[in-house]
Structures are given as structure tokens and as C-alpha cells.
Scaffold this motif. Sequence first.
Motif, PDB file in Angstrom:
ATOM      1  N   VAL A  67       0.846  -1.190   0.000  1.00 16.84           N
ATOM      2  CA  VAL A  67       0.000   0.000   0.000  1.00 16.84           C
ATOM      3  C   VAL A  67       0.889   1.250   0.000  1.00 16.84           C
ATOM      4  N   VAL A  68       0.499   2.228  -0.805  1.00 20.35           N
ATOM      5  CA  VAL A  68       1.223   3.493  -0.870  1.00 20.35           C
ATOM      6  C   VAL A  68       0.297   4.558  -0.286  1.00 20.35           C
ATOM      7  N   ILE A  69       0.777   5.245   0.760  1.00 12.99           N
ATOM      8  CA  ILE A  69      -0.081   6.195   1.483  1.00 12.99           C
ATOM      9  C   ILE A  69       0.328   7.631   1.136  1.00 12.99           C
ATOM     10  N   VAL A  70      -0.566   8.321   0.435  1.00 13.48           N
ATOM     11  CA  VAL A  70      -0.262   9.691  -0.028  1.00 13.48           C
ATOM     12  C   VAL A  70      -1.381  10.624   0.451  1.00 13.48           C
ATOM     13  N   THR A  71      -1.713  10.491   1.711  1.00 11.58           N
ATOM     14  CA  THR A  71      -2.760  11.301   2.339  1.00 11.58           C
ATOM     15  C   THR A  71      -2.076  12.374   3.193  1.00 11.58           C
ATOM     16  N   PRO A  72      -2.820  13.344   3.744  1.00 10.92           N
ATOM     17  CA  PRO A  72      -2.169  14.369   4.582  1.00 10.92           C
ATOM     18  C   PRO A  72      -1.400  13.757   5.762  1.00 10.92           C
ATOM     19  N   ALA A  73      -0.324  14.444   6.154  1.00  5.59           N
ATOM     20  CA  ALA A  73       0.612  13.925   7.171  1.00  5.59           C
ATOM     21  C   ALA A  73      -0.097  13.480   8.466  1.00  5.59           C
ATOM     22  N   GLU A  74      -1.108  14.223   8.873  1.00  4.63           N
ATOM     23  CA  GLU A  74      -1.803  13.918  10.130  1.00  4.63           C
ATOM     24  C   GLU A  74      -2.450  12.527  10.109  1.00  4.63           C
ATOM     25  N   THR A  75      -2.686  11.973   8.910  1.00  5.76           N
ATOM     26  CA  THR A  75      -3.387  10.678   8.803  1.00  5.76           C
ATOM     27  C   THR A  75      -2.413   9.507   8.628  1.00  5.76           C
ATOM     28  N   HIS A  76      -1.124   9.791   8.426  1.00  2.00           N
ATOM     29  CA  HIS A  76      -0.170   8.723   8.069  1.00  2.00           C
ATOM     30  C   HIS A  76      -0.122   7.591   9.079  1.00  2.00           C
ATOM     31  N   HIS A  77      -0.016   7.950  10.372  1.00  4.64           N
ATOM     32  CA  HIS A  77       0.163   6.900  11.375  1.00  4.64           C
ATOM     33  C   HIS A  77      -1.028   5.940  11.399  1.00  4.64           C
ATOM     34  N   ALA A  78      -2.224   6.501  11.457  1.00  2.13           N
ATOM     35  CA  ALA A  78      -3.421   5.647  11.577  1.00  2.13           C
ATOM     36  C   ALA A  78      -3.559   4.724  10.363  1.00  2.13           C
ATOM     37  N   ILE A  79      -3.373   5.263   9.161  1.00  4.14           N
ATOM     38  CA  ILE A  79      -3.566   4.433   7.956  1.00  4.14           C
ATOM     39  C   ILE A  79      -2.434   3.406   7.828  1.00  4.14           C
ATOM     40  N   ALA A  80      -1.187   3.854   8.077  1.00  6.12           N
ATOM     41  CA  ALA A  80      -0.043   2.928   7.954  1.00  6.12           C
ATOM     42  C   ALA A  80      -0.146   1.799   8.984  1.00  6.12           C
ATOM     43  N   LYS A  81      -0.610   2.125  10.183  1.00  2.00           N
ATOM     44  CA  LYS A  81      -0.741   1.098  11.230  1.00  2.00           C
ATOM     45  C   LYS A  81      -1.759   0.034  10.777  1.00  2.00           C
ATOM     46  N   ARG A  82      -2.872   0.496  10.249  1.00  5.34           N
ATOM     47  CA  ARG A  82      -3.900  -0.460   9.805  1.00  5.34           C
ATOM     48  C   ARG A  82      -3.380  -1.284   8.622  1.00  5.34           C
ATOM     49  N   ALA A  83      -2.606  -0.664   7.767  1.00  5.47           N
ATOM     50  CA  ALA A  83      -2.064  -1.393   6.603  1.00  5.47           C
ATOM     51  C   ALA A  83      -1.086  -2.486   7.060  1.00  5.47           C
ATOM     52  N   LEU A  84      -0.209  -2.149   8.008  1.00  2.00           N
ATOM     53  CA  LEU A  84       0.747  -3.149   8.515  1.00  2.00           C
ATOM     54  C   LEU A  84       0.004  -4.264   9.246  1.00  2.00           C
ATOM     55  N   GLU A  85      -0.995  -3.877  10.032  1.00  2.00           N
ATOM     56  CA  GLU A  85      -1.794  -4.894  10.743  1.00  2.00           C
ATOM     57  C   GLU A  85      -2.482  -5.840   9.755  1.00  2.00           C
ATOM     58  N   ALA A  86      -2.813  -5.297   8.578  1.00  4.24           N
ATOM     59  CA  ALA A  86      -3.465  -6.125   7.547  1.00  4.24           C
ATOM     60  C   ALA A  86      -2.432  -6.920   6.742  1.00  4.24           C
ATOM     61  N   GLY A  87      -1.141  -6.830   7.153  1.00  2.70           N
ATOM     62  CA  GLY A  87      -0.085  -7.642   6.536  1.00  2.70           C
ATOM     63  C   GLY A  87       0.452  -7.073   5.233  1.00  2.70           C
ATOM     64  N   LYS A  88       0.337  -5.753   5.043  1.00  2.00           N
ATOM     65  CA  LYS A  88       0.786  -5.160   3.778  1.00  2.00           C
ATOM     66  C   LYS A  88       2.109  -4.388   3.945  1.00  2.00           C
ATOM     67  N   HIS A  89       2.946  -4.479   2.901  1.00  2.00           N
ATOM     68  CA  HIS A  89       4.140  -3.631   2.862  1.00  2.00           C
ATOM     69  C   HIS A  89       3.663  -2.203   2.646  1.00  2.00           C
ATOM     70  N   VAL A  90       4.406  -1.242   3.243  1.00  2.00           N
ATOM     71  CA  VAL A  90       3.895   0.133   3.220  1.00  2.00           C
ATOM     72  C   VAL A  90       4.969   1.130   2.760  1.00  2.00           C
ATOM     73  N   LEU A  91       4.568   1.991   1.827  1.00  2.00           N
ATOM     74  CA  LEU A  91       5.356   3.183   1.480  1.00  2.00           C
ATOM     75  C   LEU A  91       4.513   4.375   1.910  1.00  2.00           C
ATOM     76  N   VAL A  92       5.022   5.148   2.887  1.00  2.00           N
ATOM     77  CA  VAL A  92       4.287   6.317   3.392  1.00  2.00           C
ATOM     78  C   VAL A  92       5.006   7.579   2.945  1.00  2.00           C
ATOM     79  N   GLU A  93       4.253   8.540   2.465  1.00  2.00           N
ATOM     80  CA  GLU A  93       4.841   9.819   2.104  1.00  2.00           C
ATOM     81  C   GLU A  93       5.473  10.485   3.335  1.00  2.00           C
ATOM     82  N   LYS A  94       6.302  11.483   3.104  1.00  2.00           N
ATOM     83  CA  LYS A  94       6.939  12.210   4.207  1.00  2.00           C
ATOM     84  C   LYS A  94       5.957  13.218   4.793  1.00  2.00           C
ATOM     85  N   PRO A  95       6.017  13.605   6.045  1.00  2.00           N
ATOM     86  CA  PRO A  95       6.808  12.944   7.083  1.00  2.00           C
ATOM     87  C   PRO A  95       6.139  11.620   7.477  1.00  2.00           C
ATOM     88  N   LEU A  96       6.969  10.658   7.904  1.00  2.00           N
ATOM     89  CA  LEU A  96       6.430   9.331   8.235  1.00  2.00           C
ATOM     90  C   LEU A  96       5.226   9.455   9.166  1.00  2.00           C
TER      91      LEU A  96
END
Length: 337
Positions: A67-96
Motif C-alpha cells: 500500500v502506498v499512502i499519499v494522504t495528509p501527514a496527520e493521517t499517516h500513522h493511523a492508515i499505515a498502522k492499519r495497513a501493517l496490521e493487515a499484513g501489507k508492505h507500506v510506502l508512506v509519504e513524508k513525514p512518516l
Amino acid sequence: MTRIGVIGAGYWGPNLIRNFAEMDEVELVAVADRDADRLAGVLKRYPSVRGESDGAAILADDSIEAVVIVTPAETHHAIAKRALEAGKHVLVEKPLTMKTDEARDLIALADQKKLVLMTGHTFEYNPAVRHLKKIVRSDDFGGIRYIYATRVNLGVFRAGINAMWNLAPHDLSIVFYLLEEEPIAVRALGQSFLKPGIEDVVFLYLEFPSGKIAHVHVSWLDPSKVRRVTVVGGKKMAIYDDLDSEQKLKIYDRGFDSVLFEEGGIRDYQVRLRGGDIHAPKIEGTEPLRVECAHFIECIRDGKTPLSDGRSGLRVVAGLEAAAESLANGGKRVLIP
Ligand SMILES: NC(=O)c1ccc[n+]([C@@H]2O[C@H](COP(=O)([O-])OP(=O)(O)OC[C@H]3O[C@@H](n4cnc5c(N)ncnc54)[C@H](O)[C@@H]3O)[C@@H](O)[C@H]2O)c1
């Protein structure tokens, strides 16, 4: 084929979508955006790609590996956490993330699940920055003394985060990449003019254990666009100007020779100016984002750790978090743990 989903098709998302869509070893399965018009605009160009009105639908698709996460910075942690929990490799835009605790949380989760976690520090994949690193770390350069970076323009204004969180991740990632050192302390000063509490201009001053220093000036309230990094070395100096299409990199064979002399019992330094040639090396024209996207896929395929991994993202977030504390306290010197 790596099956990919992209969450966020706003200003920056289409660039990542284009790069992944053009890669032979990738199948771009779905793109999600809450804004129906933006989503429709992107999907017009990629008719075989599925559109989703929320990122959750991509996370729920078991056939998607990354999953590639290109949403506003404030949302990165919540979406990336759910993606990792779902077993997906993650590329998150900056800032992490917007907090170091959140970055650590993602790193631990990715480690535990043996998944790739990468941050979109685009400039670490930029051929000019990579060439600059080779030059400034060579013996000929005489060791880096200090670095300063300017990233200013009129816009793009963000209502949710200040100019520092939006723009400085790039410069901090470049500085850390060049120095291969983490800062020990930071001071930050800035001011908000357009919306209270959201600084439009910020000046950062970073100290490193070796005695090197770095300064970063970011602003979205400036008459002209500047994207420049200056590196001053013991023997040479370099300027990286991202907006100069012909001479992105200039190496100045200039500086001062400082010699300690002793005469009649007096010891002093004799400082002599040395002026020399300016050299502009040829830089290959590869799109940095293409290099970044290919690196993400390579890390998934070969089980490698990305150059801009979660720890690299954490370093930048730690610098910004300390800088935010300094900014809130009138430029107080804040130690970075
Ligand atoms: N690497 C770079 O050079 C670079 C350049 C620009 C922006 N960025 C980064 O890219 C990210 C996005 O920036 P932008 O300028 O494109 O922002 P943007 O606001 O233009 O776009 C973000 C999009 O995400 C969508 N969105 C938010 N939450 C969603 C969810 N849960 N599900 C589906 N869609 C959702 C929004 O509807 C919006 O269209 C930021 O982190 C920014 O820092 C990086």
C-alpha cells in the motif's frame, strides 16, 4: 508482479500512481480517494484500475500486497498502522508520522510482521543529491563544515500543518543523508501570518555531535521559488539547485587556507583566500520518484531494508518534533534524544 493499492489521489498521489502504473513488475490494482472528483480524474487515465471512496477498502483487499499512502501527514500513522496490521508492505509519504512515538510504533509493527516500511524521502533517490554526496564525502572536499538549505515559494498553503512539517522533511532528510550523522540539538524560530498557530515561515538551526551545523529556511510565503542546498567544505564548496535544469550541481574549488605560523614567539593563524574553478558535473535525468518506487518494489521482492526505511523516517520526525518544541518556546535550544 507486486499488487499495489494507492491511498490518496490529491496533489502528489497522481505522481506515484503514474510511476507504479508504468512499472512492468507492478500491477496497480486500486486507487482510493474520498474526493470523488479527484478519484474520477485519475481513473480516467487508468481505466483498468479499481476506484475506492475510502482507503479502508484497499486495506480489506487480501490480494493487495503493498500500500502506498499519499494522504495528509496527520493521517499517516493511523492508515499505515492499519495497513501493517493487515499484513501489507507500506510506502508512506513524508513525514512518516507527526510524533516519534507513532514512528516507533510503525517500526516495531513492521519488524514484528517482517514487512517493508519505507518513507517517501524523495530526495535520497535524486541523482543530483546522490552525486552531491559522493563529492562532499570525498577527500578532495576537505570534510563538510556546514550546510544550509532554502525551500521557499508562494504556496502551497496547508491548513492542517505548518510550513516546517510540510517542507522541512525534505531538507532534514538531505542533510542527514549527506552528513550520516544525527543532530543533538535544534533551535527553531518562525511566525504565522495567514492562519494563527500555523507558521508560514520557519528557520531551523541544527547542531551535530561532530561540530558541524545545518540551517534550514522553509516558507510558503515568499515571492519566488527557491530549492537550494549549499555545502561548505574544508577545501571545496558545493551548491545543489534543484530548479536549475542545466547545472543542478556546482562545485567551487574555493575556500580559505588557514596556516598556523610562529614568529618571534607569536603564534597565529594566517588565513589566505583561494579562488579556483567552478565545475558543473553532468547529472543523469532519471526521475527521482521512479527510482524511489523501483526501490520499494525491489525491497519487497528481495526482502531488503529500504534506504529511507522507518528509522530514517523516525530521524526526521525526531528532528521536527524537537524543532516544534523549540518553535513553541521562542527558539529555545532543544536536545534531541
Ligand atoms: N515527496 C514529495 O516530494 C511530496 C510532494 C508533495 C506532497 N507530499 C506528501 O504527500 C502527502 C499528500 O500530500 P498532497 O499534497 O497530495 O495532499 P492533498 O490534500 O492534495 O491530497 C491528499 C488526498 O488524500 C485523500 N484522503 C485523505 N484521507 C483519505 C482516506 N482515508 N482514504 C482515501 N483518501 C483519503 C484526500 O481526499 C486528498 O485528495 C503528504 O504527506 C505530503 O507531505 C510529498
